[in-house]
Design a protein around this motif. Structure first.
Motif, PDB file in Angstrom:
ATOM      1  N   VAL A   1       0.749  -0.993   0.037  1.00  0.00           N
ATOM      2  CA  VAL A   1       0.011  -0.073   0.026  1.00  0.00           C
ATOM      3  C   VAL A   1       1.040   1.212   0.008  1.00  0.00           C
ATOM      4  O   VAL A   1       1.763   1.312   1.006  1.00  0.00           O
ATOM      5  CB  VAL A   1      -1.015  -0.048   1.408  1.00  0.00           C
ATOM      6  N   ARG A   2       0.676   2.242  -1.027  1.00  0.00           N
ATOM      7  CA  ARG A   2       1.363   3.110  -1.026  1.00  0.00           C
ATOM      8  C   ARG A   2       0.406   4.500  -0.797  1.00  0.00           C
ATOM      9  O   ARG A   2      -0.387   4.575  -1.698  1.00  0.00           O
ATOM     10  CB  ARG A   2       2.254   3.216  -2.319  1.00  0.00           C
ATOM     11  N   PHE A   3       0.900   5.412  -0.009  1.00  0.00           N
ATOM     12  CA  PHE A   3      -0.002   6.486   0.230  1.00  0.00           C
ATOM     13  C   PHE A   3       0.832   7.554  -0.272  1.00  0.00           C
ATOM     14  O   PHE A   3       1.956   7.878  -0.197  1.00  0.00           O
ATOM     15  CB  PHE A   3      -0.017   6.708   1.820  1.00  0.00           C
ATOM     16  N   GLN A   4      -0.027   8.487  -1.152  1.00  0.00           N
ATOM     17  CA  GLN A   4       0.583   9.537  -1.575  1.00  0.00           C
ATOM     18  C   GLN A   4      -0.061  10.669  -1.491  1.00  0.00           C
ATOM     19  O   GLN A   4      -1.407  10.617  -1.458  1.00  0.00           O
ATOM     20  CB  GLN A   4       0.546   9.262  -3.525  1.00  0.00           C
ATOM     21  N   GLY A   5       0.483  11.927  -2.072  1.00  0.00           N
ATOM     22  CA  GLY A   5      -0.316  13.270  -1.533  1.00  0.00           C
ATOM     23  C   GLY A   5      -1.259  13.396  -2.632  1.00  0.00           C
ATOM     24  O   GLY A   5      -1.495  12.737  -3.730  1.00  0.00           O
ATOM     25  N   CYS A   6      -1.499  14.747  -2.718  1.00  0.00           N
ATOM     26  CA  CYS A   6      -2.494  15.336  -3.768  1.00  0.00           C
ATOM     27  C   CYS A   6      -1.559  15.393  -5.105  1.00  0.00           C
ATOM     28  O   CYS A   6      -0.835  15.578  -5.528  1.00  0.00           O
ATOM     29  CB  CYS A   6      -2.903  16.545  -3.505  1.00  0.00           C
TER      30      CYS A   6
END
Length: 86
Positions: free
Chosen positions: A81-86
């Motif tokens: 799972v990769r969390f990326q910003g806007c």
């Protein structure tokens, strides 16, 4: 709250309930279709699926292809799972 606000809230609730009750009859499945959806079917009983360029394929062939060629999984068995910003 004053009387006008209470009347507005009550009327809004009543109108929403009326719209929901009327719309439910249009959105609900017919009884025959609902009963048919509760009974299990074997793969042989389904009609063939049109896959566009591949043509008509039976559901049994799709299941056997999926069993023989399962989707690829990452090396760890779980997706990263990769969390990326806007």
């Amino acid at each position: 709250m004053d009387r006008a606000s209470m009347i507005f809230c009550g009327a809004s609730l009543g109108i929403c309930l009326l719209i929901s009750a009327t719309g439910f009859e249009f959105a609900a499945l017919p009884k025959a279709e609902l009963e048919a959806s509760r009974t299990a079917m074997s793969a042989e009983q389904f009609t063939d699926v049109d896959l566009g360029d591949f043509g008509l394929v039976s559901v049994l062939e799709l299941i056997s292809h999926y069993i023989e060629n399962p989707p690829d999984e990452p090396a760890g068995g779980a997706k990263k799972v990769r969390f990326q910003g806007c």
